[in-house]
Structure formats: structure tokens, C-alpha cells
Write a protein that holds these residues in place. Structure first.
Motif, PDB file in Angstrom:
ATOM      1  N   MET A   1       0.847  -1.202   0.000  1.00  0.00           N
ATOM      2  CA  MET A   1       0.000   0.000   0.000  1.00  0.00           C
ATOM      3  C   MET A   1       0.878   1.246   0.000  1.00  0.00           C
ATOM      4  O   MET A   1       1.904   1.294   0.670  1.00  0.00           O
ATOM      5  CB  MET A   1      -0.927   0.005   1.219  1.00  0.00           C
ATOM      6  CG  MET A   1      -1.816   1.231   1.317  1.00  0.00           C
ATOM      7  SD  MET A   1      -2.883   1.252   2.785  1.00  0.00           S
ATOM      8  CE  MET A   1      -4.072  -0.006   2.322  1.00  0.00           C
ATOM      9  N   ARG A   2       0.470   2.236  -0.762  1.00  0.00           N
ATOM     10  CA  ARG A   2       1.189   3.509  -0.832  1.00  0.00           C
ATOM     11  C   ARG A   2       0.269   4.607  -0.301  1.00  0.00           C
ATOM     12  O   ARG A   2      -0.842   4.793  -0.794  1.00  0.00           O
ATOM     13  CB  ARG A   2       1.591   3.791  -2.271  1.00  0.00           C
ATOM     14  CG  ARG A   2       2.265   5.136  -2.476  1.00  0.00           C
ATOM     15  CD  ARG A   2       2.700   5.322  -3.901  1.00  0.00           C
ATOM     16  NE  ARG A   2       3.846   4.478  -4.217  1.00  0.00           N
ATOM     17  CZ  ARG A   2       4.443   4.452  -5.409  1.00  0.00           C
ATOM     18  NH1 ARG A   2       3.993   5.204  -6.387  1.00  0.00           N
ATOM     19  NH2 ARG A   2       5.480   3.671  -5.608  1.00  0.00           N
ATOM     20  N   ILE A   3       0.760   5.334   0.718  1.00  0.00           N
ATOM     21  CA  ILE A   3      -0.050   6.349   1.385  1.00  0.00           C
ATOM     22  C   ILE A   3       0.679   7.686   1.364  1.00  0.00           C
ATOM     23  O   ILE A   3       1.867   7.757   1.692  1.00  0.00           O
ATOM     24  CB  ILE A   3      -0.357   5.955   2.848  1.00  0.00           C
ATOM     25  CG1 ILE A   3      -1.249   4.705   2.885  1.00  0.00           C
ATOM     26  CG2 ILE A   3      -1.015   7.104   3.594  1.00  0.00           C
ATOM     27  CD1 ILE A   3      -1.577   4.229   4.287  1.00  0.00           C
ATOM     28  N   HIS A  26       6.799   7.403   9.855  1.00  0.00           N
ATOM     29  CA  HIS A  26       7.688   6.387  10.432  1.00  0.00           C
ATOM     30  C   HIS A  26       6.914   5.142  10.848  1.00  0.00           C
ATOM     31  O   HIS A  26       7.335   4.010  10.553  1.00  0.00           O
ATOM     32  CB  HIS A  26       8.422   6.992  11.630  1.00  0.00           C
ATOM     33  CG  HIS A  26       9.283   6.021  12.379  1.00  0.00           C
ATOM     34  ND1 HIS A  26      10.438   5.488  11.852  1.00  0.00           N
ATOM     35  CD2 HIS A  26       9.144   5.473  13.628  1.00  0.00           C
ATOM     36  CE1 HIS A  26      10.982   4.663  12.727  1.00  0.00           C
ATOM     37  NE2 HIS A  26      10.218   4.630  13.806  1.00  0.00           N
ATOM     38  N   GLU A  27       5.784   5.340  11.501  1.00  0.00           N
ATOM     39  CA  GLU A  27       5.006   4.197  11.985  1.00  0.00           C
ATOM     40  C   GLU A  27       4.383   3.413  10.833  1.00  0.00           C
ATOM     41  O   GLU A  27       4.283   2.180  10.900  1.00  0.00           O
ATOM     42  CB  GLU A  27       3.926   4.669  12.958  1.00  0.00           C
ATOM     43  CG  GLU A  27       4.457   5.304  14.233  1.00  0.00           C
ATOM     44  CD  GLU A  27       5.219   4.325  15.110  1.00  0.00           C
ATOM     45  OE1 GLU A  27       4.957   3.102  15.022  1.00  0.00           O
ATOM     46  OE2 GLU A  27       6.086   4.769  15.896  1.00  0.00           O
ATOM     47  N   LEU A  28       3.977   4.095   9.785  1.00  0.00           N
ATOM     48  CA  LEU A  28       3.467   3.394   8.601  1.00  0.00           C
ATOM     49  C   LEU A  28       4.574   2.562   7.967  1.00  0.00           C
ATOM     50  O   LEU A  28       4.366   1.391   7.611  1.00  0.00           O
ATOM     51  CB  LEU A  28       2.912   4.397   7.597  1.00  0.00           C
ATOM     52  CG  LEU A  28       1.580   5.064   7.955  1.00  0.00           C
ATOM     53  CD1 LEU A  28       1.322   6.258   7.043  1.00  0.00           C
ATOM     54  CD2 LEU A  28       0.427   4.067   7.862  1.00  0.00           C
ATOM     55  N   GLU A  29       5.763   3.141   7.842  1.00  0.00           N
ATOM     56  CA  GLU A  29       6.884   2.430   7.212  1.00  0.00           C
ATOM     57  C   GLU A  29       7.310   1.223   8.041  1.00  0.00           C
ATOM     58  O   GLU A  29       7.696   0.184   7.478  1.00  0.00           O
ATOM     59  CB  GLU A  29       8.045   3.395   7.004  1.00  0.00           C
ATOM     60  CG  GLU A  29       7.768   4.440   5.933  1.00  0.00           C
ATOM     61  CD  GLU A  29       8.860   5.484   5.820  1.00  0.00           C
ATOM     62  OE1 GLU A  29       8.932   6.159   4.778  1.00  0.00           O
ATOM     63  OE2 GLU A  29       9.654   5.640   6.785  1.00  0.00           O
ATOM     64  N   GLU A  34       4.429   1.864   2.286  1.00  0.00           N
ATOM     65  CA  GLU A  34       5.191   2.948   1.677  1.00  0.00           C
ATOM     66  C   GLU A  34       4.452   4.259   1.929  1.00  0.00           C
ATOM     67  O   GLU A  34       3.267   4.389   1.611  1.00  0.00           O
ATOM     68  CB  GLU A  34       5.343   2.702   0.180  1.00  0.00           C
ATOM     69  CG  GLU A  34       6.268   3.691  -0.509  1.00  0.00           C
ATOM     70  CD  GLU A  34       6.452   3.391  -1.983  1.00  0.00           C
ATOM     71  OE1 GLU A  34       7.181   4.156  -2.637  1.00  0.00           O
ATOM     72  OE2 GLU A  34       5.864   2.415  -2.470  1.00  0.00           O
ATOM     73  N   ALA A  35       5.142   5.229   2.510  1.00  0.00           N
ATOM     74  CA  ALA A  35       4.488   6.479   2.887  1.00  0.00           C
ATOM     75  C   ALA A  35       5.415   7.658   2.649  1.00  0.00           C
ATOM     76  O   ALA A  35       6.638   7.534   2.733  1.00  0.00           O
ATOM     77  CB  ALA A  35       4.078   6.440   4.359  1.00  0.00           C
ATOM     78  N   ASP A  36       4.804   8.792   2.351  1.00  0.00           N
ATOM     79  CA  ASP A  36       5.580  10.017   2.211  1.00  0.00           C
ATOM     80  C   ASP A  36       4.700  11.201   2.630  1.00  0.00           C
ATOM     81  O   ASP A  36       3.474  11.107   2.648  1.00  0.00           O
ATOM     82  CB  ASP A  36       6.066  10.213   0.778  1.00  0.00           C
ATOM     83  CG  ASP A  36       7.328  11.062   0.704  1.00  0.00           C
ATOM     84  OD1 ASP A  36       7.761  11.584   1.757  1.00  0.00           O
ATOM     85  OD2 ASP A  36       7.879  11.213  -0.396  1.00  0.00           O
TER      86      ASP A  36
END
Length: 346
Positions: A1-3, A26-29, A34-36
Motif C-alpha cells: 500500500m502507498r499512502i 515512520h510508523e506506517l513504514e 510505503e508512505a511520504d
């Protein structure tokens, strides 16, 4: 998943909202997502610039990047929550408060002329139109939840989050100083604490940490100098290690904010096992501080603050009892990133 985490930021300034966005990424990663962070630059003056920022947010396309879809957008702040996306989750830290609860108060700036009033009306209109677009809407405190429902008739679910580095807070004793974290700002009301110290014994000190800018910062500096640098210690911006050390050693924590959305100071103090002194109109801290149980809730007046500090100074064992109760409260609430991420990606 990309958020994508959508937020706004005043260039060159970093505060709780920026720390929150970084912690969320950080917590998603950590959980393999994958998060930005996508930040929209924010300027609130003159009032017409707010309309530009609102339109800018609405025009941002986060459907895909480099040909790869963005599966979900988590929005955090005005006006980033206007971004359009097929799967948008809102976790509202706060709306633009100058259009709501700060309107026509000394802390507001949109009620002074016709242009500002028109912009405030437009903000309210956009909030009521676009906030319901979110697939799910969360608020970071009961204060923010209640504002959304009271002003806009929009319902949301409270989702508390821990401060950054929560596991690193500790207690290392109760030295005779009160810690007052936060930027020097009229809504943080550090001058009330300085007023309190005019009537406290000289062995009790006040340590202020946080950036200082503008006339209020100058006023705090002048008042501190008048009381004496041995009593009022202005540390300015400190490192994370220094902040943790000050929390660990202080007698208690002063959090004198006016109608705060949430704020990390109360949670940081309780994680360090320290009591909190706050006010009857402080907003978010009142969701955690219980007068006489884990801190003191007093009217916003120097004499009231002084009386609370004097009780702690006279009996450090009381400070330990109250601080331990604060730590137990946080444990009972179970503010945990696993639960948070589960709600945000459900």
C-alpha cells in the motif's frame, strides 16, 4: 500500500504538527507501508493568501505518481484536507481556528475588516463542503471533535496519538524547578508562570524551553531578566536529549496554553511521571489532567499557579504521587500506534 500524508507547513518552522506527520510516516513504514509527506507551503496573511492556499490544495493531484497509484491519502490540517482523492482519510489536528473559536478574540486576525470576514465565511463554507468527502474522519482530541460538530455539524472519531520518542521518557527525581516547554507565544501564556514566581521562594526555579520570536518573546525575556537569571532559566531550543533530561529531573510541568487542540506537553510530562499544572480554559490538557489526582487545574492567574507550585515544592512526594497517577492514566488509555494505524488503514 502507498499512502500520502497531506499537510501544510510554514516554511522554516517546525512544531508539533510536523513532528506528528513525521511520526505517522515512520510508523506506517515500520509496518511495511510505503508512505511520504506532501506539504503545502502556508502563509496566512494578508487574508486573501488563505484563499490561494485553499485553491492550491484543491488542485493538488495525488491520484498517482510516476505512473503508480497512491492508494490512500491521510490529511492532517487546513487546507490540506481539501485535496481531492478517491480514498481520503482525515485525521484533523485543527481547522483554521481564526475562522472559528478564535474569531473575534484577541488571538484572531480575520474579524478586523470586511476582507477577513469574507475569507472566514469562505473557509467555513469549504470545510462544510469538503470535509465530508473523507471516507473516514478522525480528530486528534475531543476538543477538535467538538469544534467540528459545534461549528460545522460534522461528526468525527477521536484518535489520540503518543508523542515522538514516547518510550524514552523517564523519571530521575524531583529537583526544585518547574519545566515550561513550548514556543514563547501569547496562547502559551508563559507570562502567567513568571508572574507566579514573584511570590515563590528563590530556591524554586522555572526553566523555559522553546523558540522565542516576536514581541511576546521579548516580553517574556524582559520579565525573566527582572526576576533574575538564577530563578528564570531560558534555555531556548534544546536537543531531544536535553529535553528528555529536563522532563526526567523537574518537579512538575507547567502547561498554561489557552484552549489547546491537543498538545504533547501533558503526555510527555505523564510519560516522565511528572504532574501537570494547567488551567480551567486550557482545552486539550483537560482531557488528561485531573485536579488533585495527577496535577492541578487552576484559574489562569499567577497567584493560583504559585499556590500549586508551592504545594509541590513543599512536598516532592506529592509530585511523585501525582506523576505516577498520570503515568497510570496513559497506560489505561492505551494510546498505541498499532491501534492508530489499524484505524487509519481499515
Amino acid at each position: 500500500m502507498r499512502i500520502a500524508i497531506a499537510t501544510t507547513q510554514v516554511p522554516f518552522l517546525r512544531g508539533g504538527a510536523e513532528i506528528h506527520a513525521a511520526s505517522l510516516r515512520h510508523e506506517l513504514e515500520l509496518r511495511g507501508i510505503e508512505a511520504d509527506i506532501v506539504s503545502i507551503p502556508f502563509k496566512w496573511y494578508p487574508p486573501a493568501r488563505l484563499l490561494d492556499a485553499m485553491l492550491m490544495a484543491r488542485l493538488v493531484d495525488l491520484s498517482a505518481v510516476n505512473g503508480q497509484p497512491i492508494d490512500r491519502v491521510i490529511t492532517l490540517k487546513f487546507p490540506a484536507y481539501y485535496i481531492e482523492h478517491a480514498c481520503k482519510i482525515g485525521w484533523v489536528l485543527h481547522q483554521h481556528r481564526q475562522a472559528y473559536d478564535l474569531f473575534e478574540t484577541p488571538f484572531g486576525d480575520l474579524h478586523h475588516d470586511a476582507e477577513g470576514r469574507a475569507v472566514a465565511a469562505e473557509i467555513r463554507k469549504w470545510d462544510e463542503r469538503y470535509l465530508p468527502e473523507h471516507r473516514a474522519l478522525f480528530a486528534n482530541s475531543r476538543v477538535v471533535r467538538d469544534r467540528l460538530e459545534r461549528h460545522n455539524g460534522i461528526r468525527s472519531e477521536v484518535l489520540y496519538h503518543p508523542p515522538a520518542s514516547a518510550e524514552r521518557y523517564r523519571c530521575a527525581g524531583f529537583e526544585p524547578f518547574i519545566l515550561a516547554p513550548g514556543r514563547l507565544d501569547p496562547m502559551k501564556r508563559q507570562l502567567l508562570a513568571l508572574d507566579a514566581f514573584r511570590s515563590l521562594p528563590p530556591e524554586v526555579r522555572l526553566v523555559l524551553i522553546g523558540p522565542s520570536t516576536g514581541p511576546y518573546g521579548d516580553a517574556v525575556s524582559a520579565a525573566a531578566q527582572a526576576l533574575g537569571p538564577h530563578r528564570i532559566i531560558m534555555r531556548g531550543i534544546v536537543s531531544e536529549a536535553e529535553k528528555l533530561d529536563l522532563y526526567a529531573r523537574c518537579l512538575g510541568v507547567y502547561n498554561g496554553v489557552y484552549d489547546e487542540d491537543y498538545g504533547y506537553v501533558t503526555l510527555e510530562a505523564f510519560l516522565a511521571g511528572k504532574p501537570v499544572i494547567t488551567h480551567t480554559d486550557s482545552g486539550g490538557p483537560l482531557e488528561f489532567v485531573r485536579d488533585g489526582e495527577n496535577g492541578f487545574v487552576v484559574p489562569p492567574a499567577g497567584a493560583e499557579i504559585a499556590a500549586a507550585i508551592a504545594r509541590l515544592a513543599a512536598r516532592p512526594a506529592l509530585a511523585q504521587e501525582l506523576g505516577d497517577a498520570g503515568r497510570r492514566l496513559l497506560a489505561a488509555l492505551g494510546i498505541d500506534w498499532d491501534k492508530i494505524i489499524a484505524r487509519l488503514v481499515a
